[in-house]
Motif scaffolding. Structure first.
Motif, PDB file in Angstrom:
ATOM      1  N   LEU A 280       7.038  -9.285 -22.329  1.00  7.51           N
ATOM      2  CA  LEU A 280       6.218  -9.519 -21.142  1.00  7.51           C
ATOM      3  C   LEU A 280       5.167  -8.416 -21.080  1.00  7.51           C
TER       4      LEU A 280
ATOM      5  N   VAL B 186       3.610 -15.289 -10.717  1.00  9.59           N
ATOM      6  CA  VAL B 186       3.526 -15.010 -12.161  1.00  9.59           C
ATOM      7  C   VAL B 186       4.942 -14.707 -12.665  1.00  9.59           C
ATOM      8  N   THR B 187       5.355 -15.394 -13.730  1.00 10.44           N
ATOM      9  CA  THR B 187       6.658 -15.142 -14.358  1.00 10.44           C
ATOM     10  C   THR B 187       6.486 -15.140 -15.870  1.00 10.44           C
TER      11      THR B 187
ATOM     12  N   CYS C  21      15.144  -1.115 -13.723  1.00  7.32           N
ATOM     13  CA  CYS C  21      15.308  -1.864 -14.982  1.00  7.32           C
ATOM     14  C   CYS C  21      15.563  -0.919 -16.151  1.00  7.32           C
TER      15      CYS C  21
ATOM     16  N   ARG D 181      -1.755 -11.136  -2.467  1.00  4.29           N
ATOM     17  CA  ARG D 181      -0.307 -11.131  -2.242  1.00  4.29           C
ATOM     18  C   ARG D 181       0.438 -12.302  -2.865  1.00  4.29           C
TER      19      ARG D 181
ATOM     20  N   ARG E 203       6.870  -1.665 -13.473  1.00  2.02           N
ATOM     21  CA  ARG E 203       6.942  -2.431 -12.225  1.00  2.02           C
ATOM     22  C   ARG E 203       7.965  -1.846 -11.262  1.00  2.02           C
ATOM     23  N   CYS E 204       8.888  -1.044 -11.775  1.00  4.43           N
ATOM     24  CA  CYS E 204       9.917  -0.478 -10.891  1.00  4.43           C
ATOM     25  C   CYS E 204       9.361   0.691 -10.095  1.00  4.43           C
ATOM     26  N   GLU E 205       8.604   1.556 -10.767  1.00  5.57           N
ATOM     27  CA  GLU E 205       8.098   2.769 -10.107  1.00  5.57           C
ATOM     28  C   GLU E 205       6.597   2.679  -9.855  1.00  5.57           C
ATOM     29  N   ASP E 206       6.007   1.518 -10.093  1.00 10.13           N
ATOM     30  CA  ASP E 206       4.570   1.284  -9.870  1.00 10.13           C
ATOM     31  C   ASP E 206       3.687   2.341 -10.535  1.00 10.13           C
TER      32      ASP E 206
ATOM     33  N   LEU F 171      -0.539  -1.937 -13.402  1.00 14.43           N
ATOM     34  CA  LEU F 171       0.773  -1.301 -13.459  1.00 14.43           C
ATOM     35  C   LEU F 171       1.443  -1.616 -14.787  1.00 14.43           C
TER      36      LEU F 171
ATOM     37  N   ARG G  11      13.585  -1.452 -19.396  1.00 14.22           N
ATOM     38  CA  ARG G  11      13.747  -2.640 -20.248  1.00 14.22           C
ATOM     39  C   ARG G  11      12.457  -3.444 -20.341  1.00 14.22           C
ATOM     40  N   ILE G  12      11.628  -3.402 -19.279  1.00 13.95           N
ATOM     41  CA  ILE G  12      10.342  -4.116 -19.345  1.00 13.95           C
ATOM     42  C   ILE G  12       9.268  -3.186 -19.909  1.00 13.95           C
TER      43      ILE G  12
ATOM     44  N   PRO H 298       3.453 -12.327  -7.014  1.00 14.28           N
ATOM     45  CA  PRO H 298       4.405 -13.441  -6.924  1.00 14.28           C
ATOM     46  C   PRO H 298       3.707 -14.738  -7.372  1.00 14.28           C
TER      47      PRO H 298
ATOM     48  N   TRP I 157      -0.533  -9.201 -13.056  1.00 10.30           N
ATOM     49  CA  TRP I 157       0.745  -9.745 -13.572  1.00 10.30           C
ATOM     50  C   TRP I 157       1.925  -9.499 -12.653  1.00 10.30           C
ATOM     51  N   THR I 158       1.749  -8.636 -11.621  1.00  8.77           N
ATOM     52  CA  THR I 158       2.863  -8.390 -10.699  1.00  8.77           C
ATOM     53  C   THR I 158       2.827  -9.318  -9.483  1.00  8.77           C
TER      54      THR I 158
END
Ligand SMILES: Cc1cc2nc3c(=O)[nH]c(=O)nc-3n(C[C@H](O)[C@H](O)[C@H](O)COP(=O)(O)OP(=O)(O)OC[C@H]3O[C@@H](n4cnc5c(N)ncnc54)[C@H](O)[C@@H]3O)c2cc1C
Ligand code: FES
Lengths: 421, 78
Positions: A115, A126-127, A380, A220, A351-354, A348, A383-384, A124, A121-122
């Protein structure tokens, strides 16, 4: 401790996808006690993922039967928190923690999607590409939604077919590789007629090559996507963007157990044994190759782990046939350089810690990046962003840390300090 | 059919959905706000990214790897 149990088995298998189920089936013939651990609530792994919107293949149902044998203990919805000293794993499910003692271990951890970041890409909506397919199989409603699928690899067409069957309006499937590669890929499939038939079945008139996402836009939530198609650009309004750039082997547990990697996958010998004696690995954690390869590798591992060497050897030719297919896919869906340059300075990466690209681009590697920014230190555990940093900056994957997944304090307290390796 | 409570509001649905799938039936599929306040929704769909973490019956869990159960209480992480 109240909610802590000790279990033991001869053979522990991690993963209930095709590889794990095939390994369990092959090993079960020897009447050894087997434990199958999987973090999903339902068996099947990725390709045989079960859910309310799935009519399961007969073959998948058949393989799943091994989980109800009296010699097999199936632990669904269970995560591996750490490896304890001397052949034991620390596990946890929603209620209970376990110490699982094993004689032999077979890792069938599968792959995750690659990914890669691009502006927006962050948002909502988007997957990942396989992620959208997984969410739909799990019951997500997409009927009437405008869906765009992008990235790279055969999974894009599978995801598009699932979305369409669930009533989504798939406006385009955008593959980054070029036409020449795709034609060669298609012609090459003549060697695997079953795969060729599958490709025909999944093919979509909305498939576009040499095209990729430039940015996802919206306030958003996703509203539109800017796409580059050949030399042209277009903005397409949509409700969902499913974007994945192929698959990468899931090696975290193997690394934690001290198994060597080769070419970013768990290294194994002819009998699927890793560099650690008594630890085997099969399926996509040893290299991405599809479910057929995962099945035969799982069977070899299950046979080898139970001493059935000759029966394992009898499968080598069949395995080689599917290993060639794996190489064929890899050769034709290599990423073009511009895909690694989609992120902008303010995009970013973590994504966990921006943490944005601008912060990381100045660092030399993981240690400096973690000290400066907490990148990779979030939920995560890298992992990403770990596979992103490998693709974008050439950094090796971060060393796994214990606990391998976010775990309850009680679980960590249930094992004594000398247990932790 | 089962009833699940999302931030206190009842949602009626068929059986077998994951909590992540259930979020798509609500007005917004957001699972949490990030540390800088950005809305996030399930992203990897397979237990890797942790973007879907929500509170389920008082415990922090992954929405994409938890099945909805009758009477379950789900709170977004905001
Ligand atoms: C999102 C996604 C969708 C896919 N869809 C398709 C498709 O439609 N068609 C197709 O041909 N191929 C698809 N693939 C490729 C597919 O992964 C393989 O063809 C096949 O499923 C590989 O089998 P496997 O047993 O190696 O791994 P998987 O099927 O991935 O099984 C691995 C299992 O192990 C579990 N696991 C991993 N690590 C741990 C751990 N540490 N603790 C507990 N459990 C763990 C995982 O949750 C998973 O259930 C998809 C891949 C992905 C990532
Ligand atoms: S969506 Fe990524 S962990 Fe649930």
């Amino acid at each position: 401790m109240k909610n802590h149990k000790t279990l033991s088995c001869d053979i522990a298998i991690v993963g209930a996808g095709p590889a794990g189920l095939a390994a369990a089936r092959a090993a079960s013939v020897s009447q050894r006690s087997i434990a199958v651990i999987d973090d999903n609530p339902l068996p099947g792994g990725q390709i045989w993922r079960d859910g309310p919107q799935v009519s399961q293949l007969a073959m998948a149902k058949d393989y799943r039967r091994v989980l109800s044998l009296p010699t097999v203990r199936y632990l669904p919805g269970t995560r591996i928190v750490a490896s304890l000293a001397a052949g034991a794993l620390l596990l946890e499910d929603a209620q209970t923690s376990y110490r699982l003692d094993y004689e032999q271990l077979i890792l069938c951890c599968g792959a995750q999607e690659l990914l890669l970041p691009f502006p927006g890409w962050t948002l909502p909506g988007v997957t990942g590409a396989g992620a959208l397919q997984a969410l739909i199989k799990s019951g997500a409603s997409v009927a009437g939604e405008r869906v765009l699928i992008a990235g790279s690899g055969p999974l894009l067409l599978a995801s598009a077919a699932t979305a369409r069957a669930a009533g989504a309006l798939v406006s385009g499937v955008y593959e980054q590789t070029d036409r020449y590669q795709l034609i060669n890929f298609g012609v090459g499939l003549l060697r695997w007629p079953g795969k060729l038939a599958q490709a025909f079945k999944l093919f979509s008139t909305r498939y576009r090559w040499r095209s990729h996402v430039i940015e996802a836009m919206g306030d958003r939530r996703l509203e539109a996507v800017r796409i580059r198609q050949g030399d042209a650009e277009a903005v397409i309004a949509c409700d969902r963007l499913a974007c994945g750039f192929g698959l990468v082997p899931n090696t975290v547990l193997a690394q934690h157990l001290g198994c060597s990697l080769e070419d970013n996958a768990v290294a194994v010998d002819r009998y699927q044994q890793t560099s650690q004696t008594g630890i085997y690995a099969a399926g996509e954690c040893t290299g991405v190759g599809g479910s057929e390869l995962a099945l035969v590798e799982g069977e070899v591992a299950g046979l080898a782990a139970t001493g059935k060497v000759e029966q394992a050897q009898a499968l080598f030719t069949h395995r080689a046939y599917w290993q060639r297919f794996a190489r064929h896919v890899k050769e034709h869906f290599g990423l073009r350089p511009e895909i690694r340059r989609l992120a902008r300075v303010d995009t970013l990466i973590c994504r966990c810690e921006d943490v944005a690209l601008s912060v990381l681009a100045e660092e030399q590697g993981w240690n400096a990046a973690k000290l400066q920014s907490r990148c990779g230190m979030g939920a995560c555990q890298g992992r990403i962003c770990g596979s992103i940093a490998r693709e974008l900056f050439g950094w090796s994957l971060p060393e796994p840390r214990v606990p391998l997944v976010p775990a309850r304090i009680e679980t960590l307290m249930a094992c004594s300090e000398k247990d932790m390796s | 059919m089962i009833t699940v409570y999302l931030d206190g509001q009842p949602l009626v649905m068929g059986e077998g959905l994951t909590v992540a799938a259930m979020l798509t039936l609500s007005e917004s599929s957001i699972a949490r706000l990030s540390c800088t306040g950005q809305p996030r929704a399930p992203f990897c769909g397979m237990g890797i990214c942790q973007e879907c973490r929500v509170t389920i019956d008082g415990r922090r869990q992954l929405a994409c790897q938890t099945l909805c159960q009758e009477g379950m209480h789900v709170e977004r992480t905001v």
